[in-house]
Design a protein around this motif. Structure first.
Motif, PDB file in Angstrom:
ATOM      1  N   SER A   2      30.101  56.015 -20.549  1.00 19.40           N
ATOM      2  CA  SER A   2      31.217  55.200 -20.057  1.00 19.40           C
ATOM      3  C   SER A   2      32.186  56.067 -19.251  1.00 19.40           C
ATOM      4  CB  SER A   2      31.989  54.558 -21.217  1.00 19.40           C
ATOM      5  OG  SER A   2      32.674  55.540 -21.995  1.00 19.40           O
ATOM      6  N   THR A  41      25.294  47.524 -25.112  1.00 14.82           N
ATOM      7  CA  THR A  41      26.108  46.511 -24.439  1.00 14.82           C
ATOM      8  C   THR A  41      26.042  45.186 -25.196  1.00 14.82           C
ATOM      9  OG1 THR A  41      24.497  45.393 -22.997  1.00 14.82           O
ATOM     10  CG2 THR A  41      25.275  47.553 -22.276  1.00 14.82           C
ATOM     11  N   LYS A  75      28.092  43.780 -14.773  1.00  9.11           N
ATOM     12  CA  LYS A  75      29.538  44.015 -14.846  1.00  9.11           C
ATOM     13  C   LYS A  75      30.257  42.967 -15.697  1.00  9.11           C
ATOM     14  CE  LYS A  75      30.386  47.758 -12.391  1.00  9.11           C
ATOM     15  NZ  LYS A  75      31.054  48.937 -13.012  1.00  9.11           N
ATOM     16  N   SER A  76      29.584  41.879 -16.010  1.00  7.88           N
ATOM     17  CA  SER A  76      30.194  40.864 -16.887  1.00  7.88           C
ATOM     18  C   SER A  76      30.038  41.231 -18.358  1.00  7.88           C
ATOM     19  CB  SER A  76      29.573  39.492 -16.621  1.00  7.88           C
ATOM     20  OG  SER A  76      28.235  39.435 -17.117  1.00  7.88           O
ATOM     21  N   PHE A  98      30.055  43.967 -21.755  1.00  3.66           N
ATOM     22  CA  PHE A  98      30.930  44.999 -22.299  1.00  3.66           C
ATOM     23  C   PHE A  98      30.094  46.030 -23.035  1.00  3.66           C
ATOM     24  CE2 PHE A  98      33.625  41.305 -21.820  1.00  3.66           C
ATOM     25  CZ  PHE A  98      34.813  41.838 -21.318  1.00  3.66           C
ATOM     26  N   LYS A 115      33.315  48.764 -19.501  1.00  2.00           N
ATOM     27  CA  LYS A 115      32.245  48.179 -18.713  1.00  2.00           C
ATOM     28  C   LYS A 115      31.193  49.235 -18.364  1.00  2.00           C
ATOM     29  CE  LYS A 115      34.142  43.997 -17.978  1.00  2.00           C
ATOM     30  NZ  LYS A 115      33.444  42.710 -18.101  1.00  2.00           N
TER      31      LYS A 115
END
Length: 297
Positions: free
Chosen positions: A52, A91, A106-107, A109, A121
């Protein structure tokens, strides 16, 4: 910023043939034989989601020299940071990243080490290299399949000399598949010293590519393993050793240093074998150890 420029000069002068002392001796009194570079595995994954932006920024803040990351490709051809073959563990998504567009990725987490959703993200490789530019070196572990695509992004971001690509494939395969960009980048062979083919792989790389560094993996510290480590060291290449867990470094791992309180049998041992880059899951503690021993600024 000044510190990372110094490290970059030190590391990449090995490629050009200039010595570190010739580049910066008048500015700072550090010998390359004394300085050990700290490589943080999946960035600072203990304190932020692995791969990240926050985990990488944490490493920059603590003074790590190099971060290790992993790459995957989205359905629409973007390189993103992702270790696993699927999105499931790290994710809030499910399935393979190559089945998602970047917008869909990208939607999602990222999950933390506790397996729960965070605010973070999934970053792209371009975003990461832009962040790291002039601040910290980058080691691409799982990313060989995207060698040329990664090179294009490094060119775009002006970070070609800041990134190390690597593979455990023999020289013949790597040069056949990526010869046109191989010598434009910093490439590090990964060699398992317990395999029968280890010495031939080492010899072929030394004869044909003269790598700046070798990543050496070994499950024991037998005389044969020590002989091969010395052979690499004597070739002039730098030695990169993983102290993540015992099977990677002959039992001289991070937990031995931290949990068993035997740092000299862990980090001290690999340094005595000639390691100049140590990949760790305990970057802050390794930095403390090196600084106490005047092996890191």
């Amino acid at each position: 910023m000044y510190k990372i420029i110094v490290y970059l000069l030190m590391f990449f002068s090995f490629i050009t043939g200039r010595t570190y002392a010739q580049d910066v001796k008048k500015e700072i009194n550090i010998s390359p034989s004394e300085e050990i570079l700290v490589v943080s595995h999946r960035a600072d994954w203990r304190n932020a989601p692995e791969n990240s932006i926050q985990a990488i920024q944490n490493c920059i803040n603590m003074g790590v020299d190099m971060i290790e990351i992993d790459l995957k490709r989205t359905k629409d051809g973007h390189l993103i940071l992702m270790h696993d073959k699927t999105l499931n563990r790290t994710t809030t998504g499910k399935g393979n990243p190559e089945d998602y567009t970047l917008e869909e990725i990208k939607s999602l987490f990222l999950k933390g080490g506790h397996g729960q959703k965070t605010r973070h993200k999934v970053p792209t490789f371009e975003e990461v290299m832009t962040l790291c530019k002039g601040k910290v070196m980058v080691n691409v572990d799982k990313g060989y399949d995207y060698f040329k695509e990664a090179y294009a992004i490094l060119e775009k971001t002006g970070t070609v000399n800041q990134c190390v690509m690597k593979s455990d494939h023999p020289y013949e395969k790597v040069v056949l598949e990526n010869g046109e960009v191989l010598e434009k980048m910093v490439f590090m062979p990964v060699v398992n010293l317990n395999k029968e083919s280890a010495e031939k792989i080492i010899d072929d790389y030394i004869a044909n590519l003269k790598p700046v560094a070798f990543e050496l993996v070994f499950k024991d510290d037998s005389p044969e393993v020590l002989r091969l480590i010395k052979k690499v060291k004597d070739s002039g290449a730098r030695i990169f050793i993983n102290t993540l867990w015992p099977e990677l470094c002959g039992g001289h791992d991070d937990d031995r240093a931290v949990e068993l309180k035997e740092p000299e049998e862990s980090w001290g041992w690999v340094i005595n074998q000639g390691a100049k880059l140590i990949q760790t899951d305990r970057p802050a503690l390794l930095l403390d150890y090196l600084r106490v021993n005047r092996l890191h600024k």
